[in-house]
Enzyme design. Structure first.
Site, PDB file in Angstrom:
ATOM      1  N   GLY A  41      11.332 -10.473  21.784  1.00 30.88           N
ATOM      2  CA  GLY A  41      12.233 -10.361  20.351  1.00 30.88           C
ATOM      3  C   GLY A  41      12.415  -8.909  20.176  1.00 30.88           C
ATOM      4  N   SER A  43      14.853  -7.360  20.491  1.00 34.63           N
ATOM      5  CA  SER A  43      16.542  -6.782  19.931  1.00 34.63           C
ATOM      6  C   SER A  43      16.322  -6.984  18.590  1.00 34.63           C
ATOM      7  CB  SER A  43      17.326  -7.923  20.460  1.00 34.63           C
ATOM      8  OG  SER A  43      16.989  -9.320  20.139  1.00 34.63           O
ATOM      9  N   LEU A  46      11.746  -6.169  13.511  1.00 32.99           N
ATOM     10  CA  LEU A  46      10.480  -5.939  13.719  1.00 32.99           C
ATOM     11  C   LEU A  46      10.295  -4.770  14.802  1.00 32.99           C
ATOM     12  CD1 LEU A  46       7.379  -5.939  12.889  1.00 32.99           C
ATOM     13  CD2 LEU A  46       7.388  -8.135  14.436  1.00 32.99           C
ATOM     14  N   HIS A 273       0.707 -11.022   3.407  1.00 37.68           N
ATOM     15  CA  HIS A 273       0.226  -9.810   2.966  1.00 37.68           C
ATOM     16  C   HIS A 273      -0.418  -9.745   1.494  1.00 37.68           C
ATOM     17  CE1 HIS A 273       2.536  -8.951   6.233  1.00 37.68           C
ATOM     18  NE2 HIS A 273       3.715  -8.651   5.748  1.00 37.68           N
ATOM     19  N   TYR A 401      -4.808   6.300  -8.517  1.00 38.65           N
ATOM     20  CA  TYR A 401      -5.006   7.147  -9.614  1.00 38.65           C
ATOM     21  C   TYR A 401      -5.375   6.436 -10.885  1.00 38.65           C
ATOM     22  CZ  TYR A 401       0.019   5.512 -10.325  1.00 38.65           C
ATOM     23  OH  TYR A 401       0.980   4.907 -10.534  1.00 38.65           O
ATOM     24  N   MET A 402      -5.995   6.953 -11.605  1.00 32.40           N
ATOM     25  CA  MET A 402      -6.705   6.282 -12.970  1.00 32.40           C
ATOM     26  C   MET A 402      -5.953   6.635 -14.132  1.00 32.40           C
ATOM     27  SD  MET A 402      -9.260   4.183 -13.940  1.00 32.40           S
ATOM     28  CE  MET A 402     -10.815   4.273 -12.900  1.00 32.40           C
ATOM     29  N   ASP A 421      -6.005  11.969 -10.356  1.00 33.89           N
ATOM     30  CA  ASP A 421      -4.999  11.410  -9.364  1.00 33.89           C
ATOM     31  C   ASP A 421      -5.482  11.792  -7.916  1.00 33.89           C
ATOM     32  OD1 ASP A 421      -2.760  10.981  -7.887  1.00 33.89           O
ATOM     33  OD2 ASP A 421      -1.306  12.372  -8.880  1.00 33.89           O
TER      34      ASP A 421
END
Ligand SMILES: NC(=O)C1=CN([C@@H]2O[C@H](COP(=O)(O)OP(=O)(O)OC[C@H]3O[C@@H](n4cnc5c(N)ncnc54)[C@H](OP(=O)(O)O)[C@@H]3O)[C@@H](O)[C@H]2O)C=CC1
Ligand SMILES: O=C1O[C@H](COP(=O)(O)O)[C@@H](O)[C@H](O)[C@H]1O
Length: 470
Positions: A41, A43, A46, A273, A401-402, A421
């Protein structure tokens, strides 16, 4: 960086100190045969955006070296070697022209169909002719087949690999096959696909990957959750109001409609994902970092998820989706989806996990937002300023970050929202964060599995027989 003769490749079992400084705990096998990496694949999207750039980065770091590794592209499109090199050249960043052309010279292209022996026999012949290196002994050659293809063609491609392209090696050589998500379209097709591939290859030869597991901040999730006392008592329904796991992209199908329209955003992003990220956020502490133990905890939390309530699902399709010539005119495939998962267990009962993914939105971002409940008894009257929130930004610009409420500096007792951060770009200025696919490809080449894995295995799925979760 490779180059000097004193720097040898970890892929051949010898160690380049410069390359390994970032990968101290990754073990490499002592295999030394010639390595052929075949991108099927070649071409496609991904291949150009991720696979070849990852191989190039590995080349730049000395993990892949001229003379030991050969790279082959295979697809139906009619192209020359030079045609493939030109197609991917613009995606290979950060090198001198000389280095770039050294890498490109490693690549050859073979054109053929996905279900007919002639193309694969030609591929086999081309690989065999190039299977020569200083260290190659008969029986040592290694062949890695990377399926950068729509899953609909996995069975026929795997049959062809099995019948025409297996490594002739019998000693330390091997043949491995990487398959991408989505693995089928539903349970039946996933099981059927597994059975088909299982008849052709041993489980040890098959690597089902999910590149989100290779992202630096996804790799960090278990460390964050289980190595910090700070989070342990807070990570539950008593303190957390909701969790949002969000993926947004600012471009559409970009000519990939042929693949995308068959699957849609849920199967393209959410089922794999975002679900992997969800598992790492919600699961209990595994017994150890072995892939089996991590798999067991993922399975448990998934089994605790209640059936999705249709009232808590939103689907959409962006305007212009059907203008893509590769998308059928009547398509109603969703390009946006938001789904609420509810985990019916002691830790999470009542906490919604909102998984959202969309293409062609206003920005590109993937992040996890853990929103905390309000502090009880608000003597500062600061609720309107926002609640505590812990954000893990997977991309772009990795950060965590919080968000918290602090006293506004000055004489007055007033509050404001601020951040603790940890932006990787600032904190780790001299560190190159590896691309997910670099890690995945190295894991596969080194046969990274339960006894060798460095942290969160990047290889994603259990076989239906439940034997392996690598
Ligand atoms: N694109 C990305 O960023 C990512 C993609 N993936 C996964 O990678 C796989 C491939 O995705 P991607 O490269 O985007 O897809 P593409 O649509 O770009 O397809 C890749 C190649 O497959 C061939 N192809 C396309 N459609 C068909 C078809 N219906 N039948 C046979 N061959 C076909 C084409 O090559 P030719 O016509 O030359 O043979 C094409 O160049 C998918 O499983 C996807 O989930 C995973 C992570 C990221
Ligand atoms: O798997 C896929 O992922 C990409 C997004 O990957 P990222 O690492 O750039 O976030 C997505 O574009 C593609 O549709 C999908 O198949």
């Amino acid at each position: 960086m490779s180059g000097g003769s004193d720097v040898s490749s970890p892929l051949s079992g010898r160690i380049s100190t410069s390359s390994l400084s970032d990968l101290k705990d990754l073990e490499f096998s002592s295999e030394s045969g010639c390595l052929s990496i075949v991108v099927l694949g070649a071409s496609g999207d991904l291949a150009k955006k991720k696979t070849f750039p990852a191989l190039f980065n590995l080349f730049q770091q000395g993990f892949i070296q001229s003379g030991e590794v050969h790279i082959f592209g295979y697809a139906r499109s009619d192209m020359s070697d030079e045609g493939l090199r030109e197609r991917i050249r613009g995606y290979l960043k950060g090198a001198s022209d000389e280095h770039l052309s050294q890498f490109l010279q490693l690549i050859k292209y073979v054109s053929g169909s996905y279900d007919n022996g002639a193309g694969f026999e030609l591929l086999n012949k081309t690989i065999s002719e190039n299977e020569t290196s200083e260290n190659n002994q008969p029986g040592n050659s290694r062949r890695l087949f990377y399926l950068a293809l729509p899953p609909s063609v996995y069975p026929s491609v795997c049959k062809m690999i099995r019948s025409c392209c297996m490594t002739p090696s019998s000693h330390t050589g091997w043949t491995r096959v990487i398959v991408e998500k989505p693995f089928g379209k539903d349970l039946d097709s996933a099981e059927e696909l597994s059975a088909q591939l299982g008849e052709l290859f041993d489980e040890e030869q098959l690597y089902r990957i999910d590149h989100y597991l290779g992202k630096e901040l996804v790799q960090n999730l278990l460390v964050l959750r289980f190595a910090n006392r700070f989070f342990l008592p807070l990570w539950n329904r008593d303190n957390i109001d909701n969790v949002q796991i969000v993926f947004r992209e600012d471009f559409g199908t970009d000519g990939r409609g042929g693949y995308f329209d068959q699957y849609g955003i849920i199967r393209d992003i959410i089922q794999n994902h975002l679900l992997q990220v969800f598992c790492l956020v919600a699961m209990e502490k595994p017994v150890s970092l072995s892939p089996e133990h991590i798999r067991d905890e993922k399975v448990k939390v998934l089994q605790s998820v209640s059936c999705i309530n249709h009232d808590e699902v939103v689907l959409g399709q962006y305007d212009g989706y059907k203008d893509d010539p590769t998308v059928p005119n009547e398509s109603n495939t969703p390009t946006f989806a938001s789904v609420v998962l509810r985990v019916h267990n002691e830790r999470w009962d009542g906490v919604p996990f909102v998984l959202k993914a969309g293409k062609a939105l206003s920005s590109k971002k993937a992040e996890i937002r853990v929103q905390f409940k309000d502090a009880p008894g608000d003597i500062f009257r600061c609720k309107k300023q926002g609640r505590n929130e812990f954000v893990i930004r997977l991309q772009p610009s990795e950060a965590m970050y919080m968000k918290l409420t602090v006293k506004k500096p000055g004489l007055e007792m007033a509050t404001e929202q601020s951040e603790l951060d940890l932006s990787y770009g600032l904190r780790y200025q001299d560190v190159k964060i590896p691309e997910a696919y670099e890690r995945l490809i190295l894991d596969t080449i080194s046969g990274c599995r339960q006894d060798r894995t460095s942290a969160t295995s990047t290889v994603a799925y259990a076989s239906p027989r439940g034997q392996h979760m690598r």
